[in-house]
Write a protein that holds these residues in place. Structure first.
Motif, PDB file in Angstrom:
ATOM      1  N   LEU A   1       3.856   9.830 -14.176  1.00  0.00           N
ATOM      2  CA  LEU A   1       3.939   8.420 -13.851  1.00  0.00           C
ATOM      3  C   LEU A   1       4.030   8.300 -12.341  1.00  0.00           C
ATOM      4  O   LEU A   1       4.864   8.937 -11.705  1.00  0.00           O
ATOM      5  N   LEU A   2       3.150   7.508 -11.772  1.00  0.00           N
ATOM      6  CA  LEU A   2       3.132   7.302 -10.332  1.00  0.00           C
ATOM      7  C   LEU A   2       3.298   5.814 -10.069  1.00  0.00           C
ATOM      8  O   LEU A   2       2.525   4.999 -10.566  1.00  0.00           O
ATOM      9  N   LEU A   3       4.325   5.464  -9.321  1.00  0.00           N
ATOM     10  CA  LEU A   3       4.563   4.076  -8.967  1.00  0.00           C
ATOM     11  C   LEU A   3       3.952   3.799  -7.606  1.00  0.00           C
ATOM     12  O   LEU A   3       4.113   4.587  -6.680  1.00  0.00           O
ATOM     13  N   PHE A   4       3.255   2.689  -7.511  1.00  0.00           N
ATOM     14  CA  PHE A   4       2.648   2.295  -6.238  1.00  0.00           C
ATOM     15  C   PHE A   4       3.423   1.097  -5.719  1.00  0.00           C
ATOM     16  O   PHE A   4       3.227  -0.028  -6.154  1.00  0.00           O
ATOM     17  N   ASN A   5       4.343   1.353  -4.806  1.00  0.00           N
ATOM     18  CA  ASN A   5       5.075   0.243  -4.188  1.00  0.00           C
ATOM     19  C   ASN A   5       5.460   0.643  -2.767  1.00  0.00           C
ATOM     20  O   ASN A   5       5.577   1.824  -2.447  1.00  0.00           O
ATOM     21  N   ASN A   6       5.582  -0.364  -1.931  1.00  0.00           N
ATOM     22  CA  ASN A   6       5.904  -0.157  -0.516  1.00  0.00           C
ATOM     23  C   ASN A   6       4.904   0.776   0.174  1.00  0.00           C
ATOM     24  O   ASN A   6       5.280   1.627   0.971  1.00  0.00           O
ATOM     25  N   ARG A   7       3.638   0.607  -0.175  1.00  0.00           N
ATOM     26  CA  ARG A   7       2.571   1.411   0.429  1.00  0.00           C
ATOM     27  C   ARG A   7       1.498   0.458   0.940  1.00  0.00           C
ATOM     28  O   ARG A   7       1.333  -0.638   0.420  1.00  0.00           O
ATOM     29  N   PRO A   8       0.729   0.886   1.927  1.00  0.00           N
ATOM     30  CA  PRO A   8      -0.355   0.024   2.425  1.00  0.00           C
ATOM     31  C   PRO A   8      -1.402  -0.231   1.341  1.00  0.00           C
ATOM     32  O   PRO A   8      -1.758   0.674   0.575  1.00  0.00           O
ATOM     33  N   HIS A   9      -1.879  -1.466   1.275  1.00  0.00           N
ATOM     34  CA  HIS A   9      -2.868  -1.838   0.258  1.00  0.00           C
ATOM     35  C   HIS A   9      -4.134  -0.982   0.350  1.00  0.00           C
ATOM     36  O   HIS A   9      -4.798  -0.736  -0.654  1.00  0.00           O
ATOM     37  N   GLU A  10      -4.459  -0.515   1.536  1.00  0.00           N
ATOM     38  CA  GLU A  10      -5.671   0.296   1.720  1.00  0.00           C
ATOM     39  C   GLU A  10      -5.628   1.586   0.903  1.00  0.00           C
ATOM     40  O   GLU A  10      -6.660   2.186   0.632  1.00  0.00           O
ATOM     41  N   GLU A  11      -4.431   2.039   0.528  1.00  0.00           N
ATOM     42  CA  GLU A  11      -4.300   3.271  -0.262  1.00  0.00           C
ATOM     43  C   GLU A  11      -4.536   3.033  -1.751  1.00  0.00           C
ATOM     44  O   GLU A  11      -4.737   3.985  -2.506  1.00  0.00           O
ATOM     45  N   LEU A  12      -4.508   1.780  -2.197  1.00  0.00           N
ATOM     46  CA  LEU A  12      -4.596   1.481  -3.626  1.00  0.00           C
ATOM     47  C   LEU A  12      -5.859   2.015  -4.294  1.00  0.00           C
ATOM     48  O   LEU A  12      -5.762   2.619  -5.371  1.00  0.00           O
ATOM     49  N   PRO A  13      -7.056   1.858  -3.718  1.00  0.00           N
ATOM     50  CA  PRO A  13      -8.241   2.370  -4.413  1.00  0.00           C
ATOM     51  C   PRO A  13      -8.166   3.867  -4.718  1.00  0.00           C
ATOM     52  O   PRO A  13      -8.560   4.295  -5.806  1.00  0.00           O
ATOM     53  N   ALA A  14      -7.644   4.643  -3.811  1.00  0.00           N
ATOM     54  CA  ALA A  14      -7.524   6.090  -4.059  1.00  0.00           C
ATOM     55  C   ALA A  14      -6.564   6.363  -5.212  1.00  0.00           C
ATOM     56  O   ALA A  14      -6.823   7.238  -6.050  1.00  0.00           O
ATOM     57  N   PHE A  15      -5.468   5.611  -5.277  1.00  0.00           N
ATOM     58  CA  PHE A  15      -4.524   5.776  -6.381  1.00  0.00           C
ATOM     59  C   PHE A  15      -5.178   5.395  -7.702  1.00  0.00           C
ATOM     60  O   PHE A  15      -5.029   6.096  -8.704  1.00  0.00           O
ATOM     61  N   LEU A  16      -5.893   4.277  -7.717  1.00  0.00           N
ATOM     62  CA  LEU A  16      -6.535   3.830  -8.948  1.00  0.00           C
ATOM     63  C   LEU A  16      -7.594   4.818  -9.411  1.00  0.00           C
ATOM     64  O   LEU A  16      -7.705   5.103 -10.610  1.00  0.00           O
ATOM     65  N   GLN A  17      -8.363   5.347  -8.482  1.00  0.00           N
ATOM     66  CA  GLN A  17      -9.424   6.286  -8.862  1.00  0.00           C
ATOM     67  C   GLN A  17      -8.871   7.624  -9.343  1.00  0.00           C
ATOM     68  O   GLN A  17      -9.528   8.332 -10.097  1.00  0.00           O
ATOM     69  N   ALA A  18      -7.655   7.972  -8.944  1.00  0.00           N
ATOM     70  CA  ALA A  18      -7.039   9.220  -9.374  1.00  0.00           C
ATOM     71  C   ALA A  18      -6.239   9.060 -10.669  1.00  0.00           C
ATOM     72  O   ALA A  18      -5.845  10.052 -11.281  1.00  0.00           O
ATOM     73  N   ALA A  19      -6.024   7.834 -11.101  1.00  0.00           N
ATOM     74  CA  ALA A  19      -5.170   7.561 -12.264  1.00  0.00           C
ATOM     75  C   ALA A  19      -5.946   7.658 -13.574  1.00  0.00           C
ATOM     76  O   ALA A  19      -7.169   7.562 -13.609  1.00  0.00           O
ATOM     77  N   ASP A  20      -5.198   7.842 -14.655  1.00  0.00           N
ATOM     78  CA  ASP A  20      -5.770   7.818 -16.002  1.00  0.00           C
ATOM     79  C   ASP A  20      -5.754   6.408 -16.590  1.00  0.00           C
ATOM     80  O   ASP A  20      -6.547   6.091 -17.463  1.00  0.00           O
ATOM     81  N   ALA A  21      -4.815   5.586 -16.128  1.00  0.00           N
ATOM     82  CA  ALA A  21      -4.689   4.212 -16.630  1.00  0.00           C
ATOM     83  C   ALA A  21      -3.749   3.442 -15.714  1.00  0.00           C
ATOM     84  O   ALA A  21      -2.976   4.028 -14.958  1.00  0.00           O
TER      85      ALA A  21
END
Length: 119
Positions: free
Chosen positions: A1-21
């Motif tokens: 489980l990876l939580l995305f908070n308090n991070r720059p929005h520019e990093e979100l696409p990389a997190f989404l592309q690496a996630a399973d859901a």
């Protein structure tokens, strides 16, 4: 489980592309951008029925709407992981792309200008 908070929005696409859901467990939302961003990445979404998410995910393969009970969200997550396929979210979200919205706004301006009485 990876939580995305308090991070720059520019990093979100990389997190989404690496996630399973993506799991959205909110009890109140309007039109959550993160769901639309996940759909644009064809990432399966498991969400509570908040805001316009049920409409956004209607007809999208390998995404789930669940009640807010943790067991229900876990069952939905297991289902999309077991399916193993990407969602079909990008196709459904295409009418909300920047280019599509810009084109619609441009058409509105053209319609307004064409209706103005000439002087």
């Amino acid at each position: 489980l990876l939580l995305f908070n308090n991070r720059p929005h520019e990093e979100l696409p990389a997190f989404l592309q690496a996630a399973d859901a993506l799991i959205l467990s909110s009890s109140y939302e309007g039109s959550p951008n993160v769901v639309k961003e996940a759909m644009a990445c064809n990432l399966p979404v498991v969400s509570t029925p908040v805001g316009d998410v049920p409409t956004l995910l209607n007809g999208v393969h390998n995404s789930q709407i669940c009640d807010g009970i943790s067991e229900s969200l876990a069952t939905g997550l297991r289902s999309v992981i077991k399916d193993g396929l990407p969602s079909t979210g990008r196709e459904k979200i295409a009418p909300l792309s920047s280019d599509a919205i810009a084109g619609r706004i441009l058409n509105i301006y053209h319609d307004v200008l064409n209706r103005r009485p000439s002087r």
